[in-house]
Design an enzyme around this catalytic site. Sequence first.
Site, PDB file in Angstrom:
ATOM      1  N   HIS B 206       0.754  -1.057  -0.016  1.00 64.33           N
ATOM      2  CA  HIS B 206      -0.096   0.022  -0.005  1.00 64.33           C
ATOM      3  C   HIS B 206       1.035   1.282   0.008  1.00 64.33           C
ATOM      4  O   HIS B 206       1.877   1.228   0.712  1.00 64.33           O
ATOM      5  CB  HIS B 206      -1.110   0.027   1.073  1.00 64.33           C
ATOM      6  CG  HIS B 206      -2.026  -1.274   1.050  1.00 64.33           C
ATOM      7  ND1 HIS B 206      -2.648  -1.458   2.152  1.00 64.33           N
ATOM      8  CD2 HIS B 206      -2.497  -1.695   0.097  1.00 64.33           C
ATOM      9  CE1 HIS B 206      -3.510  -2.392   1.935  1.00 64.33           C
ATOM     10  NE2 HIS B 206      -3.361  -2.786   0.474  1.00 64.33           N
ATOM     11  N   ASN B 335     -11.096  -5.514  -4.964  1.00 65.82           N
ATOM     12  CA  ASN B 335     -11.366  -6.828  -4.075  1.00 65.82           C
ATOM     13  C   ASN B 335     -12.735  -6.929  -3.639  1.00 65.82           C
ATOM     14  O   ASN B 335     -13.121  -6.431  -2.722  1.00 65.82           O
ATOM     15  CB  ASN B 335     -10.537  -6.825  -2.966  1.00 65.82           C
ATOM     16  CG  ASN B 335      -9.071  -7.389  -3.035  1.00 65.82           C
ATOM     17  OD1 ASN B 335      -8.704  -7.594  -4.230  1.00 65.82           O
ATOM     18  ND2 ASN B 335      -8.370  -7.674  -1.864  1.00 65.82           N
ATOM     19  N   GLY B 384       1.699   0.326 -10.173  1.00 65.90           N
ATOM     20  CA  GLY B 384       2.959  -0.511 -10.089  1.00 65.90           C
ATOM     21  C   GLY B 384       3.845  -0.318  -9.271  1.00 65.90           C
ATOM     22  O   GLY B 384       3.386   0.179  -8.457  1.00 65.90           O
ATOM     23  N   HIS B 409      -5.103  -5.641 -11.999  1.00 69.36           N
ATOM     24  CA  HIS B 409      -5.251  -4.326 -11.050  1.00 69.36           C
ATOM     25  C   HIS B 409      -3.807  -4.061 -10.687  1.00 69.36           C
ATOM     26  O   HIS B 409      -3.460  -2.985 -10.197  1.00 69.36           O
ATOM     27  CB  HIS B 409      -5.565  -4.980  -9.873  1.00 69.36           C
ATOM     28  CG  HIS B 409      -4.754  -5.698  -8.856  1.00 69.36           C
ATOM     29  ND1 HIS B 409      -4.003  -6.958  -9.144  1.00 69.36           N
ATOM     30  CD2 HIS B 409      -4.596  -5.682  -7.502  1.00 69.36           C
ATOM     31  CE1 HIS B 409      -3.271  -7.350  -8.147  1.00 69.36           C
ATOM     32  NE2 HIS B 409      -3.861  -6.647  -7.010  1.00 69.36           N
ATOM     33  N   GLY B 410      -2.710  -4.360 -11.016  1.00 69.39           N
ATOM     34  CA  GLY B 410      -1.299  -4.130 -10.588  1.00 69.39           C
ATOM     35  C   GLY B 410      -0.069  -4.717 -11.249  1.00 69.39           C
ATOM     36  O   GLY B 410      -0.446  -5.629 -12.359  1.00 69.39           O
TER      37      GLY B 410
END
Lengths: 143, 486
Positions: B206, B335, B384, B409-410
């Site tokens: 995060h 999520n 990223g 998502h990343g």
Amino acid sequence: MPYSYREDISIADAAIEVTANSLEELFIDSAKALTNTMVDNLDSIKCNKKSKIHILAPSMEFLLFEFLEKLIILKDAETLLFNKFQLEITETSNELVLDGKIYGEKINYNKHELSSDVKAITLHMFKVEKINNNWKANFILDI
Amino acid sequence: MTEINSILKKTSSTTWEIPATYKKGMRVPAKIYGTDKLLKVLDHHVIEQITNVATLPGIQNYAYAMPDAHSGYGFPIGGVAAMDIDEGVISPGGIGFDINCGMRLVLTNLTHTDVKPKLKELVDQLYKRVPAGVGGSGFLKINNTQFKEIVEIGSKWCIENDYGWEEDLEKTEEEGSMKNANAAKISDVSIKRGIRQIGTLGSGNHYLEIQVVKPENIFDKKAAKTIGIFPNQVVIMFHCGSRGFGHQVASDYLKKFLYVMQEKYKIEILDRELACAPFNSQEGQDYFSAMKCAINMSFVNRQIILHRIREVFGQIFKNDPEKLGLSMVYDVAHNTAKIEEHNINGKNKKVIVHRKGATRAFGPGRDEIPQKYRSIGQPVIIGGSMETGSYLLLGTETSHQETFASTAHGSGRIMSRTKARRLFRGEKLFRDMLNRGIYVKSVSYSGLAEEAGEAYKDIDEVVNATVEAKISKRVTRFVPIGNVKG
């Protein structure tokens, strides 16, 4: 160190394997592994706060699961980290009981070398087993 | 690779299928998105996990793994599955412990030249005002009743209490509020864990980042203009979720489902983390209501963080946040489980779409998209690593037809945290990044080392895969200049 990180099991989180001579030791070392994932130096946590533990569970796996979850809850709800544990495991006719006292202190950013926050204990590959005279636990902490 | 090649059948340059005959109990085949290059670094556990997902009751079409997929619990991260409303199940493991972990992207009218002299001050202030790391506590002082109210009404509470702008709601998925969230379905323990955590970033992957739009990184000028993006612009992106509260909601119901799943509903699963209940059962509906509370808490968390960001920019640039152009682009959840209508075998059907580490990616025209973006498609924010860069994409019509309107998502991790700590030294990484023009403020150097760029898949390759598969369109790429890490 009675616990190690299993890189082959989880790359995003912390997969831990703990071995011990007794169940109580297994629980204590599992708790230390959990705390050590969040704090680099366990010795920096002093024992000026005490909490009582009383957990009931239908199996040894769930007893360890509930114990570790309790430590995560105390970390979030009361900002407490623990590094000393006095535990006793007993068995009734239909469930296992963990009683004990745990010691630690409030999280202090200036004093504790904080690392990753553990957000949950998962059931993924969660296992407690007795191998000869030793106990082994495997679990994954969600980071 | 040989072993993987014997399991996966390549069906296009970016799709790989595993037939339903691969494993006993599979109700549908599995489909993995990725280029040849991504397949070479695919975590093998993904194959077992996504084929386990394919055994769940009520699953429709395929169990999908997005290009950034890596192993999770039950579902892989990057897993998508849509279940029949009447016959299907809901599974906390298909949503993730960090319910409504998501991304928010915020514009400014500042350029890199404006921000560069104040970058250190900005990052240091953001670090102070947006608590991160183990035990981080937010500034909101609320009681249990207020917390319950907040998780039932979501971001609207923030606007009513001057922690945001009215326009923020329209630019948040679900307008920042999942309807029918019911606080009677959440535990006291989950409230205890979450009550101090609103407005906090957390840790792990995060982050809160200040980024720049380099002129050569605007790929769709028309869409960029519609969104409000211009060359050399500074934007702010952050990634966080429902903190300990969401995790406790997931844990509470995972345990409940384990007790009823087999005895009461006779559902057999291949992994305890796939514990589930029929969607229309009492237990399934209770979890759905509790999960909505966690979704709302997460929207509120990101809204309060945005409030703090606006305060910091206003203070440092001595100007109103409105005049600094601190408007949201969008807030996306990655999520969740949501009821959506999709075309299945030629018929429109309501399904419960599980996305775990996957972003909703509605194409143009959907009513759920804010009016501003309805002609171009839903903004998709792809985070990223802190060293490489991030993307703004758009949903497409193809994603509707192929992936229940879902995309990546990343980046997706490819290296364990322990190995990253062994290979990289946090202090050196900090200095190296500073030399490259990225100032990082982190709770710890060890945590910083865990998040090194090399620990992640190549974000450009992940985005290439989604674009080549036509499940997303590229708008712009952002490069980091400042980063707050938990």
